[in-house]
Design a protein around this motif. Structure first.
Motif, short mmCIF file in Angstrom:
data_model
loop_
_atom_site.label_atom_id
_atom_site.label_comp_id
_atom_site.label_asym_id
_atom_site.label_seq_id
_atom_site.Cartn_x
_atom_site.Cartn_y
_atom_site.Cartn_z
N LEU A 122 74.70 16.59 63.41
CA LEU A 122 74.32 16.09 62.09
C LEU A 122 73.29 14.96 62.22
N SER A 123 73.47 14.11 63.21
CA SER A 123 72.52 13.04 63.47
C SER A 123 71.15 13.61 63.79
N TRP A 124 71.14 14.67 64.58
CA TRP A 124 69.87 15.32 64.93
C TRP A 124 69.23 15.96 63.70
N GLN A 125 70.05 16.58 62.85
CA GLN A 125 69.53 17.22 61.64
C GLN A 125 68.93 16.19 60.69
N ALA A 126 69.50 14.98 60.68
CA ALA A 126 68.98 13.92 59.84
C ALA A 126 67.77 13.24 60.46
N GLU A 127 67.42 13.66 61.67
CA GLU A 127 66.27 13.10 62.40
C GLU A 127 66.41 11.59 62.58
N MET A 128 67.61 11.19 62.98
CA MET A 128 67.89 9.77 63.21
C MET A 128 68.58 9.61 64.55
N GLY A 129 68.40 8.46 65.15
CA GLY A 129 69.18 8.12 66.31
C GLY A 129 70.63 7.91 65.91
N ARG A 130 71.52 7.95 66.88
CA ARG A 130 72.94 7.88 66.58
C ARG A 130 73.32 6.60 65.85
N THR A 131 72.80 5.45 66.32
CA THR A 131 73.14 4.17 65.70
C THR A 131 72.66 4.10 64.26
N MET A 132 71.42 4.49 64.02
CA MET A 132 70.88 4.46 62.65
C MET A 132 71.65 5.42 61.76
N PHE A 133 71.98 6.60 62.28
CA PHE A 133 72.70 7.60 61.49
C PHE A 133 74.06 7.05 61.06
N PHE A 134 74.79 6.45 62.00
CA PHE A 134 76.11 5.91 61.68
C PHE A 134 75.99 4.75 60.68
N ASN A 135 74.99 3.89 60.84
CA ASN A 135 74.82 2.76 59.94
C ASN A 135 74.48 3.23 58.52
N GLU A 136 73.56 4.20 58.41
CA GLU A 136 73.16 4.70 57.11
C GLU A 136 74.30 5.46 56.44
N PHE A 137 75.06 6.18 57.23
CA PHE A 137 76.18 6.93 56.68
C PHE A 137 77.24 5.97 56.13
N ARG A 138 77.54 4.93 56.87
CA ARG A 138 78.53 3.96 56.41
C ARG A 138 78.01 3.22 55.19
N ARG A 139 76.71 2.97 55.11
CA ARG A 139 76.15 2.27 53.95
C ARG A 139 76.33 3.11 52.69
N LEU A 140 76.26 4.41 52.82
CA LEU A 140 76.41 5.29 51.66
C LEU A 140 77.86 5.52 51.28
N THR A 141 78.72 5.75 52.27
CA THR A 141 80.10 6.17 51.98
C THR A 141 81.14 5.08 52.21
N GLY A 142 80.77 4.04 52.95
CA GLY A 142 81.76 3.03 53.31
C GLY A 142 82.61 3.42 54.50
N LEU A 143 82.32 4.59 55.10
CA LEU A 143 83.09 5.11 56.23
C LEU A 143 82.14 5.59 57.31
N SER A 144 82.66 5.70 58.53
CA SER A 144 81.90 6.35 59.59
C SER A 144 81.93 7.86 59.34
N PRO A 145 81.01 8.63 59.92
CA PRO A 145 81.04 10.09 59.74
C PRO A 145 82.38 10.70 60.15
N ASN A 146 82.95 10.21 61.25
CA ASN A 146 84.23 10.76 61.71
C ASN A 146 85.36 10.42 60.74
N GLU A 147 85.39 9.20 60.22
CA GLU A 147 86.41 8.82 59.25
C GLU A 147 86.29 9.65 57.98
N PHE A 148 85.06 9.83 57.53
CA PHE A 148 84.80 10.59 56.32
C PHE A 148 85.29 12.03 56.48
N LEU A 149 84.95 12.65 57.60
CA LEU A 149 85.36 14.02 57.86
C LEU A 149 86.88 14.13 57.95
#
Length: 279
Positions: free
Chosen positions: A195-222
């Motif tokens: 998913l990080s690759w599909q979003a064309e983001m590095g892992r750290t940026m992807f996790f930060n942006e995901f948490r900013r939107l949902t309040g959770l990490s991708p793994n927590e959200f899933l």
């Protein structure tokens, strides 16, 4: 804080409730919830934030979000609650997109003020849906479903206009699309790195942006999406625990049992037994 066990007879329900000013614990449940204040004022608390609700105000409660409400002294409030699970909209075109405001945190307040056109439309729809049920009108369940869709459309439009009016720096559209993808596909194996690759983001940026939107990490959200599905199936079906675990996206029964007990404090079997006792 405690987990409230709700057993819906279908994937959605409208119910009229009354509340007092007696103190009670924060609680969580896996259903999505919309509360419409009908009479008198109440205080609605989400985690550490408390809001004063007046007649006509609408409150949005995300699944697994700790919350409670209580009345002013000697003034019991009346509300209409709309409770539903994601399966309620899964079969309509783009239905899953209606759920995004309940799974994203950025820029969306949990209250829709009574003086907005959105709150007025939601209140009217909720009252009509409740009256159809109480009068046992022909096809009242179908009528309620139509009202539910209308209410969710109003919530979505309010969310969009709120974000625009506040000039928020929103997460990238790629992250929003990833959330939508996870809502659609949580039952399947999902690789977070992919998913990080599909979003064309590095892992750290992807996790930060995901948490900013949902309040959770991708793994927590899933994990929450899968637990929400499993809890719904435990309440509403006779599927075996191993079957519903796999249907909900868990790859092993031991992982499911561990995650489920960690969150609810009970085993899946105990949760199902309690849900049946409550119903």
């Amino acid at each position: 804080m405690y987990v409230e066990h709700l057993r819906l007879q279908r994937s959605f329900a409208f119910c009229r409730v009354w509340g007092s000013h007696e103190e009670h614990d924060l609680h969580v449940h896996d259903c999505l919830e919309i509360g419409v204040v009908i009479n008198n004022e109440l205080e609605y608390r989400f985690n550490e934030h408390t809001y004063l609700g007046k007649p006509g105000d609408v409150f949005l409660c995300r699944p697994f979000e700790p919350h409670w409400s209580f009345a002013q002294p000697n003034q019991p409030f009346e509300c209409i609650l709309i409770l539903f699970t994601p399966s309620a909209v899964r079969k309509i075109p783009d239905g899953i997109q209606l759920l995004k405001p309940f799974y994203t945190a950025q820029g969306i307040q949990p209250i829709i003020p009574s003086n907005t056109i959105f709150a007025r439309a939601i209140r009217q729809a909720a009252v009509s849906a409740m009256e159809d049920q109480e009068k046992d009108e022909d096809l009242w369940v179908t009528r309620q479903y139509m009202h539910l869709i209308n209410i969710l459309l109003q919530v979505n439009q309010f969310a969009k206009e709120s974000q625009s009016a506040n000039n928020l720096e929103l997460p990238s559209s790629e992250i929003v699309e990833i959330v939508g993808y996870m809502l659609d596909n949580y039952q399947k194996p999902i690789n977070i790195e992919t998913l990080s690759w599909q979003a064309e983001m590095g892992r750290t940026m992807f996790f930060n942006e995901f948490r900013r939107l949902t309040g959770l990490s991708p793994n927590e959200f899933l994990n929450f999406l899968r637990l929400q599905s499993a809890m719904d199936l435990l309440r509403s079906t006779n599927k075996s625990i191993i079957d519903l675990a796999y249907v909900s996206g868990f790859q092993s029964l031991s992982t499911f049992n561990k995650q489920f007990k960690r969150y609810t404090g009970r085993s899946p079997k105990e949760y199902r037994q309690m849900a049946y006792q409550i119903s």
